[in-house]
Design an enzyme around this catalytic site. Structure first.
Site, PDB file in Angstrom:
ATOM      1  N   ASP A 129      44.763  43.260  45.861  1.00 53.32           N
ATOM      2  CA  ASP A 129      45.336  42.006  46.314  1.00 53.32           C
ATOM      3  C   ASP A 129      46.507  42.310  47.239  1.00 53.32           C
ATOM      4  OD1 ASP A 129      47.195  39.290  44.906  1.00 53.32           O
ATOM      5  OD2 ASP A 129      45.576  39.183  46.366  1.00 53.32           O
ATOM      6  N   ASN A 161      36.995  34.693  46.693  1.00 54.87           N
ATOM      7  CA  ASN A 161      37.139  35.229  48.048  1.00 54.87           C
ATOM      8  C   ASN A 161      36.133  34.653  49.047  1.00 54.87           C
ATOM      9  OD1 ASN A 161      38.115  38.512  46.857  1.00 54.87           O
ATOM     10  ND2 ASN A 161      39.400  36.806  47.464  1.00 54.87           N
TER      11      ASN A 161
END
Length: 189
Positions: A8, A56
């Site tokens: 991340d 995502n």
């Protein structure tokens, strides 16, 4: 030892440096290669990398495409897994991925299956909620099947068995009936 890594912040890293988000993802992949190699050298048995979550997919199409292209390039280089004695294992729902990507994943897993070093679990299209839903659906199907197969009747209160030599219980219904085996609960005919 098992280490989990959430990949991340690569986009933010790139943005902070005035680079496109794809440059951050590329830098993250390079860093991951180094981490996996060092962990393998140190004898770490398992690494789980949360590489691409179900969330995502909501990113811009060009960013998702660049991540998938990066993953394809990374997997084409997957011979390094085998050369470094690293086992690749992919988790998550791989069905939305391209045929090419799924083929590369299978090659990476098959090609490194005999590795005895670090096992790298790469979570793709993985999400906690999605995983719970998929597991619950599978368990629900199994439970429904077992119910129909076994529990389609009221639980056994008494177990009747024809009297024969000895007073043993056969392995019949024991796996599907829940009861305490008390002398008065078993009736021999």
């Amino acid at each position: 030892t098992h280490i989990a890594i959430i990949m991340d912040g690569n986009g933010r890293w790139a943005k902070k440096r005035g680079l496109p988000r794809s440059a951050g993802h590329s830098a993250g992949a390079d860093t991951l290669k180094k981490i996996v190699t060092e962990c393998n050298n140190m004898g770490i048995k398992y690494i789980t990398v949360y590489a691409f979550s179900t969330e995502n997919w909501k990113r811009p199409d060009d960013e998702v495409s660049s991540i998938m292209k990066l993953l394809e390039d990374y997997l084409r280089d997957a011979k390094n897994f085998k050369d470094e004695n690293i086992r690749a294992n992919f988790i998550g729902d791989l069905s939305p991925l391209s045929d090419e990507l799924r083929s590369l994943i299978k090659e990476a897993e098959d090609g490194s299956a005999d590795a005895t070093g670090t096992t790298v679990n790469i979570a793709l299209n993985y999400g906690g909620r999605d995983e719970i839903v998929r597991v619950a659906a599978q368990l629900g199907s199994l439970c429904a099947y077992m119910y129909l197969l076994c529990f389609g009747f009221i639980a056994v209160l008494f177990l009747l068995r024809a009297y024969g030599p000895g007073s043993r219980l056969l392995n019949v219904l024991l796996s599907i009936a829940v009861f305490f085996i008390l002398p008065q609960a078993v009736v021999y005919l």
